[in-house]
Design a protein around this motif. Structure first.
Motif, PDB file in Angstrom:
ATOM      1  N   ILE A   1       6.411   2.106  -9.710  1.00  0.00           N
ATOM      2  CA  ILE A   1       6.661   3.058  -8.528  1.00  0.00           C
ATOM      3  C   ILE A   1       5.159   3.134  -7.540  1.00  0.00           C
ATOM      4  CG2 ILE A   1       6.379   5.722  -7.594  1.00  0.00           C
ATOM      5  CD1 ILE A   1       9.529   4.653  -8.046  1.00  0.00           C
ATOM      6  N   ILE A   2       4.088   2.961  -8.139  1.00  0.00           N
ATOM      7  CA  ILE A   2       2.626   3.224  -8.169  1.00  0.00           C
ATOM      8  C   ILE A   2       2.519   1.215  -6.673  1.00  0.00           C
ATOM      9  CG2 ILE A   2       0.098   3.838  -8.647  1.00  0.00           C
ATOM     10  CD1 ILE A   2       1.543   6.007  -9.583  1.00  0.00           C
ATOM     11  N   LEU A   3       2.192   0.186  -7.538  1.00  0.00           N
ATOM     12  CA  LEU A   3       2.455  -0.516  -7.171  1.00  0.00           C
ATOM     13  C   LEU A   3       2.833  -0.547  -4.990  1.00  0.00           C
ATOM     14  CD1 LEU A   3       0.908  -3.570  -8.236  1.00  0.00           C
ATOM     15  CD2 LEU A   3       3.502  -3.842  -8.140  1.00  0.00           C
ATOM     16  N   LEU A   4       3.957  -0.123  -5.551  1.00  0.00           N
ATOM     17  CA  LEU A   4       5.002   0.094  -4.555  1.00  0.00           C
ATOM     18  C   LEU A   4       4.465   0.751  -3.401  1.00  0.00           C
ATOM     19  CD1 LEU A   4       8.271  -0.229  -5.868  1.00  0.00           C
ATOM     20  CD2 LEU A   4       7.646  -1.747  -4.444  1.00  0.00           C
ATOM     21  N   ILE A   5       4.248   1.982  -3.728  1.00  0.00           N
ATOM     22  CA  ILE A   5       3.530   2.716  -2.813  1.00  0.00           C
ATOM     23  C   ILE A   5       2.391   2.402  -2.462  1.00  0.00           C
ATOM     24  CG2 ILE A   5       2.393   4.775  -2.196  1.00  0.00           C
ATOM     25  CD1 ILE A   5       3.325   6.026  -4.913  1.00  0.00           C
ATOM     26  N   GLY A   6       1.338   1.614  -2.954  1.00  0.00           N
ATOM     27  CA  GLY A   6       0.162   0.666  -2.598  1.00  0.00           C
ATOM     28  C   GLY A   6       0.497  -0.427  -1.387  1.00  0.00           C
ATOM     29  N   TYR A   7       1.320  -0.487  -1.796  1.00  0.00           N
ATOM     30  CA  TYR A   7       2.416  -1.908  -0.644  1.00  0.00           C
ATOM     31  C   TYR A   7       2.279  -1.149   0.880  1.00  0.00           C
ATOM     32  CZ  TYR A   7       4.596  -5.302   1.739  1.00  0.00           C
ATOM     33  OH  TYR A   7       5.294  -5.755   2.481  1.00  0.00           O
ATOM     34  N   GLY A   8       3.500  -0.693   0.383  1.00  0.00           N
ATOM     35  CA  GLY A   8       4.054   0.725   1.354  1.00  0.00           C
ATOM     36  C   GLY A   8       2.625   1.285   2.971  1.00  0.00           C
ATOM     37  N   ALA A   9       1.597   1.289   1.443  1.00  0.00           N
ATOM     38  CA  ALA A   9       0.656   1.792   2.442  1.00  0.00           C
ATOM     39  C   ALA A   9      -0.549   1.345   2.973  1.00  0.00           C
ATOM     40  CB  ALA A   9      -0.686   2.826   1.661  1.00  0.00           C
ATOM     41  N   ALA A  10      -0.341  -0.287   2.256  1.00  0.00           N
ATOM     42  CA  ALA A  10      -0.933  -1.464   3.278  1.00  0.00           C
ATOM     43  C   ALA A  10      -0.412  -2.409   3.848  1.00  0.00           C
ATOM     44  CB  ALA A  10      -1.575  -2.262   1.831  1.00  0.00           C
ATOM     45  N   GLU A  11       0.953  -2.361   3.780  1.00  0.00           N
ATOM     46  CA  GLU A  11       1.520  -3.009   5.035  1.00  0.00           C
ATOM     47  C   GLU A  11       2.462  -2.258   5.446  1.00  0.00           C
ATOM     48  OE1 GLU A  11       1.411  -6.479   5.157  1.00  0.00           O
ATOM     49  OE2 GLU A  11       0.042  -6.425   3.659  1.00  0.00           O
ATOM     50  N   GLY A  12       2.732  -1.115   5.739  1.00  0.00           N
ATOM     51  CA  GLY A  12       4.682  -0.277   6.845  1.00  0.00           C
ATOM     52  C   GLY A  12       3.158   0.569   7.726  1.00  0.00           C
ATOM     53  N   ASP A  13       4.183   1.186   8.132  1.00  0.00           N
ATOM     54  CA  ASP A  13       3.513   2.202   9.497  1.00  0.00           C
ATOM     55  C   ASP A  13       4.013   3.756   7.896  1.00  0.00           C
ATOM     56  OD1 ASP A  13       4.001   4.135  10.575  1.00  0.00           O
ATOM     57  OD2 ASP A  13       5.035   3.276  12.469  1.00  0.00           O
ATOM     58  N   MET A  14       2.695   3.928   7.740  1.00  0.00           N
ATOM     59  CA  MET A  14       2.441   5.424   7.249  1.00  0.00           C
ATOM     60  C   MET A  14       2.032   6.248   7.440  1.00  0.00           C
ATOM     61  SD  MET A  14       2.673   6.010   3.480  1.00  0.00           S
ATOM     62  CE  MET A  14       1.861   5.098   1.949  1.00  0.00           C
ATOM     63  N   LEU A  15       1.896   6.050   8.647  1.00  0.00           N
ATOM     64  CA  LEU A  15       1.274   7.133   9.483  1.00  0.00           C
ATOM     65  C   LEU A  15       2.461   7.948  10.248  1.00  0.00           C
ATOM     66  CD1 LEU A  15      -0.689   8.311   9.907  1.00  0.00           C
ATOM     67  CD2 LEU A  15      -0.708   8.034  12.635  1.00  0.00           C
ATOM     68  N   THR A  16       3.503   7.267  10.678  1.00  0.00           N
ATOM     69  CA  THR A  16       5.137   7.574  10.647  1.00  0.00           C
ATOM     70  C   THR A  16       5.501   8.469   9.569  1.00  0.00           C
ATOM     71  OG1 THR A  16       5.611   6.261  12.826  1.00  0.00           O
ATOM     72  CG2 THR A  16       7.274   7.537  12.737  1.00  0.00           C
ATOM     73  N   ALA A  17       6.107   7.926   8.717  1.00  0.00           N
ATOM     74  CA  ALA A  17       6.250   8.062   7.748  1.00  0.00           C
ATOM     75  C   ALA A  17       6.047   9.542   7.297  1.00  0.00           C
ATOM     76  CB  ALA A  17       6.631   6.946   5.796  1.00  0.00           C
ATOM     77  N   ALA A  18       4.247   9.515   6.897  1.00  0.00           N
ATOM     78  CA  ALA A  18       3.725  11.059   6.352  1.00  0.00           C
ATOM     79  C   ALA A  18       4.415  12.061   7.424  1.00  0.00           C
ATOM     80  CB  ALA A  18       2.514  10.786   6.376  1.00  0.00           C
ATOM     81  N   GLU A  19       4.506  12.231   8.659  1.00  0.00           N
ATOM     82  CA  GLU A  19       4.728  12.760   9.477  1.00  0.00           C
ATOM     83  C   GLU A  19       6.354  12.880   9.555  1.00  0.00           C
ATOM     84  OE1 GLU A  19       4.658  13.436  14.484  1.00  0.00           O
ATOM     85  OE2 GLU A  19       2.575  12.480  13.073  1.00  0.00           O
ATOM     86  N   PHE A  20       6.928  11.901   9.164  1.00  0.00           N
ATOM     87  CA  PHE A  20       8.497  12.321   8.677  1.00  0.00           C
ATOM     88  C   PHE A  20       8.945  13.226   8.033  1.00  0.00           C
ATOM     89  CE2 PHE A  20      12.612  10.658   7.381  1.00  0.00           C
ATOM     90  CZ  PHE A  20      13.455  11.179   8.269  1.00  0.00           C
ATOM     91  N   LEU A  21       7.600  12.698   6.410  1.00  0.00           N
ATOM     92  CA  LEU A  21       7.427  13.509   5.210  1.00  0.00           C
ATOM     93  C   LEU A  21       7.150  14.156   5.234  1.00  0.00           C
ATOM     94  CD1 LEU A  21       8.091  10.508   3.461  1.00  0.00           C
ATOM     95  CD2 LEU A  21       9.632  10.876   3.565  1.00  0.00           C
ATOM     96  N   PHE A  22       6.022  14.816   5.884  1.00  0.00           N
ATOM     97  CA  PHE A  22       6.126  16.569   5.861  1.00  0.00           C
ATOM     98  C   PHE A  22       5.708  17.194   6.580  1.00  0.00           C
ATOM     99  CE2 PHE A  22       3.878  13.114   2.637  1.00  0.00           C
ATOM    100  CZ  PHE A  22       3.923  13.638   1.136  1.00  0.00           C
ATOM    101  N   ARG A  23       5.977  16.848   8.244  1.00  0.00           N
ATOM    102  CA  ARG A  23       6.084  17.852   9.149  1.00  0.00           C
ATOM    103  C   ARG A  23       7.357  18.121   9.579  1.00  0.00           C
ATOM    104  NH1 ARG A  23       3.717  16.433  14.870  1.00  0.00           N
ATOM    105  NH2 ARG A  23       1.678  16.659  13.456  1.00  0.00           N
ATOM    106  N   PRO A  24       7.466  19.327   9.147  1.00  0.00           N
ATOM    107  CA  PRO A  24       9.116  20.014   9.140  1.00  0.00           C
ATOM    108  C   PRO A  24       9.515  20.321  10.402  1.00  0.00           C
ATOM    109  CG  PRO A  24       7.955  21.994   8.318  1.00  0.00           C
ATOM    110  CD  PRO A  24       6.638  20.277   8.288  1.00  0.00           C
ATOM    111  N   ASP A  25      11.113  19.944  11.093  1.00  0.00           N
ATOM    112  CA  ASP A  25      11.241  20.468  12.311  1.00  0.00           C
ATOM    113  C   ASP A  25      12.696  20.829  11.639  1.00  0.00           C
ATOM    114  OD1 ASP A  25      12.814  20.440  14.353  1.00  0.00           O
ATOM    115  OD2 ASP A  25      13.021  18.276  14.413  1.00  0.00           O
ATOM    116  N   PHE A  26      12.080  22.316  11.675  1.00  0.00           N
ATOM    117  CA  PHE A  26      13.918  23.185  10.843  1.00  0.00           C
ATOM    118  C   PHE A  26      14.691  23.422  12.286  1.00  0.00           C
ATOM    119  CE2 PHE A  26      10.940  24.616   8.427  1.00  0.00           C
ATOM    120  CZ  PHE A  26      10.705  24.176   7.158  1.00  0.00           C
TER     121      PHE A  26
END
Ligand code: PHE
Length: 453
Positions: A192-217
């Motif tokens: 799992i740790i390895l995959l997150i490293g990959y996501g951080a390096a290659e994916g759109d971590m910013l949009t993902a973090a926003e999606f996961l951590f900024r709540p829209d009630f």
């Protein structure tokens, strides 16, 4: 008291570490890595996740303590344990039905679990085969659609997974459950740790973090709340008596409180990490987070397809998903097998074969709901998989959890739960007792009533 047992009939865990590994193995599974991401995606992200976390803390964790504590005191299958403990507490033996409801819930969950776990076997093979290498996002979506459209293929993998799980359970606690947990769990964390490293390096971590951590009630309604709560029960493995049985094999000397904190912490962490590994890839490739059950089977192969040595990693990832499913499925199979052995007075092997067959048969319904029966809807709304899934997670698990909370908070004598839990600080005991007496039951009821209205 005669009816209260000091030893399980089937052996005990050989150490605290092995209990933690086996119980985390039960908790961490398809629920965290497959279900959590797709449900959070469909529920709109951060707000759903917040409700999920609140449910883990205030409802899931207290019931987890109750279940393991009841299991260790009763030392039998959930039905007899509940009956004996009720008699011990001077209450009605009808509490045994809580054990039966749990068994039914496990049967339902196990049946769809095995089908999806079967997919992971096929995907492991496809990964190592190079199927995803350089394939476009769209092509990988088509591979998944074609895969689930073929009932015979799905049946083969579903059957293979059932054989794997029931084979382990036939080997017994020390030779089966313990060995598998020892090997698989550490491997899973590393990946799992390895995959997150990959996501951080290659994916759109910013949009993902926003999606996961900024709540829209504004996206939240009562059905989202009930499904976030159901998911919390499911990933923590509480509400059906599965960990009650793991508690039945737990030596008196092992502290329950700290062990379960570790387990619940790891379980929640893995769910969040799975989200962090998957959503960057989803956004990077313009996929929909609300894709549904296919999410992990589509997004990750896309990422792996363009990654150096991606074929290999895709194979390894699905292999580990398979392992995670395996250790969880064991926690479905063991309680049912134990129940049949003790109530039916038959051997472990016979019991496991009967359990395996029933679950396998029921699983065919789920398998067909992705193809031949996809148009068939209960009440015009839910296909077979959705019906079994929804009934088990959103109705039966919370109901079972409510039962365990009420029993341990109101029926069981205070001295008994105090002594059996043996928490390090009195203060912790008081918090637990307050939660299971008032907070947990109330929250479950409010969510239910809200959903009904
Ligand atoms: N917790 C497991 C998962 O997340 C499923 C499970 C539910 C296991 C209930 C046991 C009891 O996949």
């Amino acid at each position: 008291m005669e009816s209260i047992q000091r030893q399980s009939l089937h052996g005990m865990w050989s150490s605290r570490l092995v209990f933690i590994l086996a119980a985390s193995g039960a908790a961490i599974g398809l629920g965290n890595i497959w279900k959590f991401p797709y449900m959070a995606g469909m529920g709109g992200g951060a707000a759903f996740i917040l409700i999920y976390l609140a449910a883990v803390l205030t409802i899931g964790l207290p019931i987890l303590l109750s279940e393991v504590m009841l299991g260790r005191r009763g030392r039998r299958n959930p039905v007899d344990t509940m009956q004996n403990l009720a008699i011990e507490a001077g209450s009605t033996p009808l509490w045994r039905y809580l054990g039966w409801i749990g068994a039914l819930t496990i049967l339902l969950m196990f049946s769809f679990y095995s089908v999806v776990a079967g997919w992971t076997i096929a995907y492991t093979a496809m990964g190592f085969d190079g199927t995803f290498s350089q394939a476009s996002a769209r092509h990988i979506g088509e591979i998944f659609a074609a895969f689930v459209a073929d009932p015979l293929m799905l049946l083969v993998w579903h059957t293979a997974f059932m054989l794997l799980v029931m084979g382990t359970v036939i080997l017994g606690i020390r030779k089966g459950l313990e060995r598998v947990s020892y090997v698989i769990m550490p491997l899973m964390f590393a990946l799992i740790i390895l995959l997150i490293g990959y996501g951080a390096a290659e994916g759109d971590m910013l949009t993902a973090a926003e999606f996961l951590f900024r709540p829209d009630f504004s996206q939240i309604d009562s059905s989202t709340i009930i499904s976030a709560m159901g998911l919390a029960f499911f990933t923590l493995a509480v509400g059906a008596g599965a960990l009650l049985v793991y508690g039945a094999y737990l030596p008196k000397s092992v502290p329950i409180g700290s062990s379960l904190l570790v387990i619940a912490g790891l379980d929640t962490l893995i769910a969040l990490l799975a989200g962090l590994a998957i959503f960057p890839i989803v956004f990077q490739h313009g996929l929909s987070p609300a894709e549904g059950p296919g999410l992990v089977f589509v997004t990750l192969p896309i990422a792996f397809g363009v990654m150096p040595a991606g074929d290999f990693f895709a194979g390894v990832f699905f292999l580990l998903l398979l392992f995670a499913a395996w250790t969880s499925a064991i926690s479905f199979a063991e309680p049912l097998t134990m129940l049949l052995m003790e109530r039916g007075k038959i051997s472990r092997t016979k019991a496991a074969i009967i359990v395996g067959f029933c679950v396998w048969f029921l699983g065919i319904g789920t398998l067909l709901s992705f193809n031949l029966w996809s148009e068939f809807k209960f009440f015009g709304h839910w296909n077979f998989f959705a019906a079994v899934d929804g009934l088990a997670l959103n109705v039966l698990l919370p109901l079972g959890g409510l039962g365990f909370a009420i029993f341990s908070g109101w029926i069981m004598k205070r001295e008994d739960s105090y002594q059996e839990l043996a928490l390090r600080w009195d203060f912790m005991y008081q918090v637990w007792r307050f939660l299971v007496r008032f907070v947990t039951p109330l929250m479950i009821l409010v969510v239910f009533i809200n959903a009904l209205i």
